[in-house]
Design a protein around this motif. Structure first.
Motif, PDB file in Angstrom:
ATOM      1  N   SER A 111     -21.399  12.497  -3.775  1.00 27.37           N
ATOM      2  CA  SER A 111     -21.634  13.947  -3.680  1.00 27.37           C
ATOM      3  C   SER A 111     -20.526  14.725  -4.383  1.00 27.37           C
ATOM      4  N   GLU A 162     -29.723   8.484  17.952  1.00 30.16           N
ATOM      5  CA  GLU A 162     -30.956   7.763  17.623  1.00 30.16           C
ATOM      6  C   GLU A 162     -31.044   6.436  18.373  1.00 30.16           C
ATOM      7  N   SER A 205     -16.648  13.447   5.177  1.00 28.97           N
ATOM      8  CA  SER A 205     -16.987  14.174   3.950  1.00 28.97           C
ATOM      9  C   SER A 205     -17.749  15.467   4.208  1.00 28.97           C
ATOM     10  N   GLU A 263     -27.226   9.666  -2.936  1.00 28.32           N
ATOM     11  CA  GLU A 263     -26.859   8.382  -2.325  1.00 28.32           C
ATOM     12  C   GLU A 263     -25.913   7.640  -3.262  1.00 28.32           C
ATOM     13  N   MET A 264     -24.699   7.347  -2.735  1.00 24.87           N
ATOM     14  CA  MET A 264     -23.684   6.743  -3.621  1.00 24.87           C
ATOM     15  C   MET A 264     -23.850   5.238  -3.767  1.00 24.87           C
ATOM     16  N   ASP A 266     -26.020  16.317  10.996  1.00 27.57           N
ATOM     17  CA  ASP A 266     -26.273  15.312  12.014  1.00 27.57           C
ATOM     18  C   ASP A 266     -24.942  14.820  12.596  1.00 27.57           C
ATOM     19  N   ASN A 267     -24.987  14.267  13.801  1.00 25.63           N
ATOM     20  CA  ASN A 267     -23.848  13.526  14.391  1.00 25.63           C
ATOM     21  C   ASN A 267     -22.599  14.340  14.662  1.00 25.63           C
ATOM     22  N   ASP A 327     -25.688  14.272   6.325  1.00 24.51           N
ATOM     23  CA  ASP A 327     -25.765  13.067   7.157  1.00 24.51           C
ATOM     24  C   ASP A 327     -25.100  11.880   6.474  1.00 24.51           C
ATOM     25  N   TRP A 369     -21.005  10.232   5.147  1.00 16.53           N
ATOM     26  CA  TRP A 369     -19.771   9.883   5.888  1.00 16.53           C
ATOM     27  C   TRP A 369     -19.243  11.129   6.563  1.00 16.53           C
ATOM     28  N   LYS A 370     -18.860  11.033   7.813  1.00 18.49           N
ATOM     29  CA  LYS A 370     -18.534  12.223   8.623  1.00 18.49           C
ATOM     30  C   LYS A 370     -17.258  12.920   8.140  1.00 18.49           C
TER      31      LYS A 370
HETATM   32  C1  LIG Z   1     -17.424  10.380  -1.431  1.00 20.64           C
HETATM   33  C2  LIG Z   1     -18.029   9.958  -0.135  1.00 20.64           C
HETATM   34  C3  LIG Z   1     -18.965  11.055   0.371  1.00 20.64           C
HETATM   35  N1  LIG Z   1     -20.036  11.234  -0.571  1.00 20.64           N
HETATM   36  C4  LIG Z   1     -21.217  10.554  -0.518  1.00 20.64           C
HETATM   37  N2  LIG Z   1     -22.089  10.778  -1.522  1.00 20.64           N
HETATM   38  C5  LIG Z   1     -23.281  10.137  -1.520  1.00 20.64           C
HETATM   39  N3  LIG Z   1     -23.680   9.265  -0.563  1.00 20.64           N
HETATM   40  C6  LIG Z   1     -22.812   9.039   0.440  1.00 20.64           C
HETATM   41  C7  LIG Z   1     -21.561   9.669   0.517  1.00 20.64           C
HETATM   42  N4  LIG Z   1     -20.949   9.250   1.654  1.00 20.64           N
HETATM   43  C8  LIG Z   1     -21.793   8.378   2.258  1.00 20.64           C
HETATM   44  N5  LIG Z   1     -22.909   8.239   1.526  1.00 20.64           N
HETATM   45  C9  LIG Z   1     -24.085   7.447   1.858  1.00 20.64           C
HETATM   46  O1  LIG Z   1     -24.674   8.059   3.000  1.00 20.64           O
HETATM   47  C10 LIG Z   1     -24.959   7.058   4.002  1.00 20.64           C
HETATM   48  C11 LIG Z   1     -23.905   7.159   5.060  1.00 20.64           C
HETATM   49  C12 LIG Z   1     -24.190   7.601   6.293  1.00 20.64           C
HETATM   50  C13 LIG Z   1     -23.084   7.686   7.309  1.00 20.64           C
HETATM   51  N6  LIG Z   1     -23.671   7.834   8.629  1.00 20.64           N
HETATM   52  C14 LIG Z   1     -22.973   7.417   9.688  1.00 20.64           C
HETATM   53  O2  LIG Z   1     -21.834   6.963   9.593  1.00 20.64           O
HETATM   54  C15 LIG Z   1     -23.656   7.497  11.011  1.00 20.64           C
HETATM   55  C16 LIG Z   1     -23.130   6.743  12.069  1.00 20.64           C
HETATM   56  C17 LIG Z   1     -23.748   6.728  13.323  1.00 20.64           C
HETATM   57  C18 LIG Z   1     -23.167   5.936  14.422  1.00 20.64           C
HETATM   58  C19 LIG Z   1     -23.236   6.394  15.733  1.00 20.64           C
HETATM   59  C20 LIG Z   1     -22.701   5.639  16.784  1.00 20.64           C
HETATM   60  C21 LIG Z   1     -22.086   4.412  16.507  1.00 20.64           C
HETATM   61  F1  LIG Z   1     -21.589   3.664  17.485  1.00 20.64           F
HETATM   62  C22 LIG Z   1     -22.021   3.952  15.185  1.00 20.64           C
HETATM   63  C23 LIG Z   1     -22.569   4.696  14.152  1.00 20.64           C
HETATM   64  C24 LIG Z   1     -24.910   7.487  13.541  1.00 20.64           C
HETATM   65  C25 LIG Z   1     -25.428   8.257  12.479  1.00 20.64           C
HETATM   66  O3  LIG Z   1     -26.561   9.015  12.653  1.00 20.64           O
HETATM   67  C26 LIG Z   1     -24.808   8.279  11.220  1.00 20.64           C
HETATM   68  O4  LIG Z   1     -25.347   9.068  10.236  1.00 20.64           O
HETATM   69  C27 LIG Z   1     -24.911   5.760   3.232  1.00 20.64           C
HETATM   70  C28 LIG Z   1     -24.672   4.552   4.094  1.00 20.64           C
HETATM   71  C29 LIG Z   1     -23.796   6.016   2.243  1.00 20.64           C
HETATM   72  O5  LIG Z   1     -23.862   5.154   1.129  1.00 20.64           O
END
Ligand SMILES: CCCNc1ncnc2c1ncn2[C@@H]1O[C@H](/C=C/CNC(=O)c2cc(-c3ccc(F)cc3)cc(O)c2O)[C@H](C)[C@H]1O
Ligand SMILES: [Mg+2]
Length: 214
Positions: A119, A199, A146, A90-91, A169-170, A141, A143-144
């Motif tokens: 990550s 969800e 990534s 988790e970043m 996921d997604n 699960d 950022w998409k």
């Molecule tokens: C270097 C960066 C990558 N490396 C990284 N390294 C570590 N941690 C990372 C990295 N990139 C992100 N994260 C962390 O993971 C989490 C981020 C999660 C992101 N999830 C979505 O965007 C999503 C959207 C919808 C959705 C559906 C319909 C809608 F209308 C709106 C939204 C539904 C869903 O089920 C979804 O999972 C957290 C917030 C974020 O800090």
């Protein structure tokens, strides 16, 4: 000022879920996010697919990309055999802190290793830092955009073996088109799509299970 959504979810869990009872924490998160305010947890319907993949894979080493509130981390941790290791990345330090408190309430903080950082920076360090050779299961699960670069990074770092399972996921909503194209067309993966609703909503989504062939 005020609180963040993950903090509001955590406070609800601390108030309403029995401490030490992971299933009551999971259902409290689902209750809050379906009745009070939506949040991007994998949820109960896609969560059941995640459960089934964990049970059939019986993984010893699990990696999760994107902890957020720790909902899917708890679903996975609950189904692991003793001695198995679950690493979640988790970043965002604030979300990481919320997730740690969530794990504590569920009584699973000793079962989960949460690393705070991106990550792309952490994946190359996992073998050295955690003495882990290969992951049996990766739940994706974050950022998409990534999904694909991190999958290629896992390959390059030698962290996948023949039979390693990626569950993403997604792949329909919001979607990860470049990732889907890659795992569905690469001869190195055997991919399968599981349709399910997004969800807490009536919107179509789905998860993709991809077995690395080596
Ligand atoms: C270097 C960066 C990558 N490396 C990284 N390294 C570590 N941690 C990372 C990295 N990139 C992100 N994260 C962390 O993971 C989490 C981020 C999660 C992101 N999830 C979505 O965007 C999503 C959207 C919808 C959705 C559906 C319909 C809608 F209308 C709106 C939204 C539904 C869903 O089920 C979804 O999972 C957290 C917030 C974020 O800090
Ligand atoms: Mg998701």
């Amino acid at each position: 000022s005020g609180t963040t959504r993950p903090v509001r979810i955590l406070k609800y869990v601390q108030r309403c879920a029995n401490s030490g009872d992971v299933l009551s924490v999971i259902s409290a998160i689902d209750a809050y996010c379906s009745k009070v305010e939506w949040a991007m947890n994998v949820g109960d319907e896609k969560g059941a697919i995640l459960d089934a993949v964990v049970l059939e894979t019986r993984p010893r080493y699990v990696l999760e990309l994107g902890t957020y509130c720790g909902y899917s981390t708890l679903r996975i941790a609950h189904l692991l055999a003793p001695g198995a290791r679950l690493i979640t990345l988790e970043m965002n330090p604030h979300y990481a802190q919320v997730a740690i408190e969530m794990f504590r309430h569920a009584g699973l903080d000793a079962q989960v290793e949460l690393l705070v950082g991106s990550s792309s920076a952490l994946i190359p360090q996992l073998r050295k830092k955690l003495d882990i050779e290969k992951f049996d299961l990766v739940f994706i699960d974050h950022w998409k955009v990534s999904y694909l670069p991190d999958t290629k990074l896992l390959e390059e770092c030698g962290l996948l073996k023949a039979g390693s399972v990626l569950l993403a996921d997604n792949v329909t909503c919001p979607g990860a088109p470049d990732y889907l194209q890659y795992v569905r067309n690469s001869p190195r993966y055997q991919s399968q799509y599981f349709p399910a609703r997004l969800e807490y909503l009536q919107v179509e989504d789905g998860v993709e299970k991809s077995v690395f062939l080596g």
